[in-house]
Design an enzyme around this catalytic site. Structure first.
Site, mmCIF file in Angstrom:
data_model
loop_
_atom_site.group_PDB
_atom_site.id
_atom_site.type_symbol
_atom_site.label_atom_id
_atom_site.label_comp_id
_atom_site.label_asym_id
_atom_site.label_seq_id
_atom_site.Cartn_x
_atom_site.Cartn_y
_atom_site.Cartn_z
ATOM 1 C CG HIS A 107 -0.650 -0.423 2.475
ATOM 2 N ND1 HIS A 107 0.458 0.061 3.142
ATOM 3 C CD2 HIS A 107 -1.248 -1.284 3.329
ATOM 4 C CE1 HIS A 107 0.530 -0.481 4.330
ATOM 5 N NE2 HIS A 107 -0.481 -1.312 4.474
ATOM 6 C CG ASP B 168 -5.278 -2.774 3.503
ATOM 7 O OD1 ASP B 168 -5.098 -3.915 3.977
ATOM 8 O OD2 ASP B 168 -4.925 -1.733 4.089
ATOM 9 N N GLY C 240 -7.381 0.009 6.948
ATOM 10 C CA GLY C 240 -7.944 -0.820 5.889
ATOM 11 C C GLY C 240 -9.150 -0.156 5.264
#
Length: 405
Positions: free
Chosen positions: A222, A284, A320
């Site tokens: 990420h 995610d 997330g």
């Protein structure tokens, strides 16, 4: 083995959208010329796609759960939980994924990892490509939603990793902080075992990131999140996107969360323009994906979801996403202004390349698995197919018609 012809459709092929038929037999995409000239055979089944766009099935390399399931928290029911998520992902065009475990107590790994095996997808759910282990070998200064008390070092080199995980048979990706002592040796051994090494939750500077990549790391977890912010005198591992200290034949891939929250549209555009060949869309996603707002979990941490955002309870720390992959594709397309084909390949072909499976997944080339998603002009999922079989059909979108010969 029936010969299936998808017609009245557009295909993504050779990085373009073309008007052509798609032929499938035995779960694989085949070259129709051999059928016409060698076998002189007509299709057994025709699928009229009603003008839909056929793209390769989406591949999510980082997903922590969804639909009330958290892979790192629901230890006793993890098998049922993974199956529930695998089934739910079909409605979003995802045909393959890597269940992701966040930093957890040692007992969690020993209980959960043996229960998540690689599986072939089908009507019961998307294909499991292997586990993504995100931690616990990360930097506590960039822990995000990872519990600091469970974070570990490589004090005994690679043995430290085995002491925590136990076994690596079902593992596809390991996220770690490259600045940790003995990280180079650990990275080399993971790569020797065919496991993709990703850099994330890290305070590494650019040089430390370059050393890790030159020892085998190929992925960034990420991008922009849980790492040093870009600085003009030392851009950190974000600088790997433009580094000249990595062999030119080696591609550095990076996951990026385009949920409209984790990454600003301008940052999405920067990443796309600087290093498009490495860009991978990941969700995610946490257990709250697909559910109403409220209190949920990610690993050992409690999560509050409100206003479309998931925070560590009592804080403003993002932990997330709750956006599914098809939504991430649409948001990225609008934000990055990159073109439809690029947005779709960032969720299919590029993650397949990262894992070294692009001959069979993430493509509509001849010989690849017939994992497909049929989309309307707004890139909404009409139907999802695995190995040439329809595994999800959206009754509210443009439908297909099956004609048996």
């Amino acid at each position: 083995m029936k010969l299936i012809q998808f017609r009245n459709c557009r295909l993504i092929r050779n990085h373009s959208i073309v008007k052509d038929d798609l032929w499938v037999r035995g779960g694989k995409i085949i070259d129709p010329l051999a059928i016409f000239f060698d076998e002189e055979q007509q299709s057994d089944v025709q699928v009229d796609c009603q003008g839909a766009l056929i793209a390769p099935g989406f591949i999510d390399l980082q997903i922590n759960g969804g639909y009330g399931v958290d892979f790192s928290y629901d230890v006793e029911t993890v098998e049922e939980g993974v199956s529930k998520v695998a089934k739910g992902l079909l409605s979003h065009g995802v045909t393959s994924f890597c269940p992701t475990l966040v930093t957890s107590p040692k007992d969690t790994y020993s209980q959960v990892m043996p229960k998540i095996g690689r599986t072939a997808g089908g009507a019961e759910g998307a294909t499991i490509l292997g586990i993504h282990l995100e931690g616990p070998f990360i930097n506590p200064s960039k822990k995000g939603a990872h519990p600091e008390g469970c974070i570990r070092d490589f004090s005994n080199g690679f043995d430290s990793l085995l002491e925590i995980y136990g076994q690596l048979d079902n593992v596809s990706i390991v996220t770690l902080a490259s600045e940790k002592e003995n990280a180079k040796e650990v990275i080399q051994e993971l790569c020797r075992r065919g496991i993709t090494v990703s850099l994330g939750h890290t305070m590494a500077n650019l040089k430390e990131g370059e050393i890790a990549c030159n020892h085998g790391a190929t992925l960034i977890t990420h991008l922009f999140n849980a790492m040093l912010p870009f600085h003009h005198r030392d851009p950190g591992i974000v600088g790997l996107l433009a580094s000249n200290a990595i062999p030119p034949e080696k591609t550095i891939y990076f996951g990026i969360i385009s949920d409209g929250i984790h990454t600003h549209p301008a940052a999405l555009r920067i990443a796309h323009r600087v290093h498009p060949e490495g860009l991978i869309l990941v969700t995610d996603a946490v257990s709250a994906m697909g559910l109403a707002e409220g209190t949920h979990h990610i690993g050992q941490m409690t999560v509050d979801v409100s206003g479309g955002r998931a925070y560590v309870a009592g804080t403003k720390t993002l932990c997330g996403s709750i956006a599914p992959m098809d939504e991430c594709v649409r948001i990225f397309l609008k934000s990055a202004q990159c073109g439809v084909v690029f947005a779709l390949e960032a969720a299919s072909l590029t993650p397949a390349k990262c894992l070294g499976i692009a001959e069979s997944k993430g493509t509509l080339n001849f010989g690849a698995d017939a994992d497909l998603v049929l989309l309307n002009d707004d890139l909404e999922v009409c139907s999802t197919w695995i190995a040439g079989n329809c595994v999800f059909r959206n009754p509210e979108k443009r439908d297909f018609v099956v004609i048996e010969s």
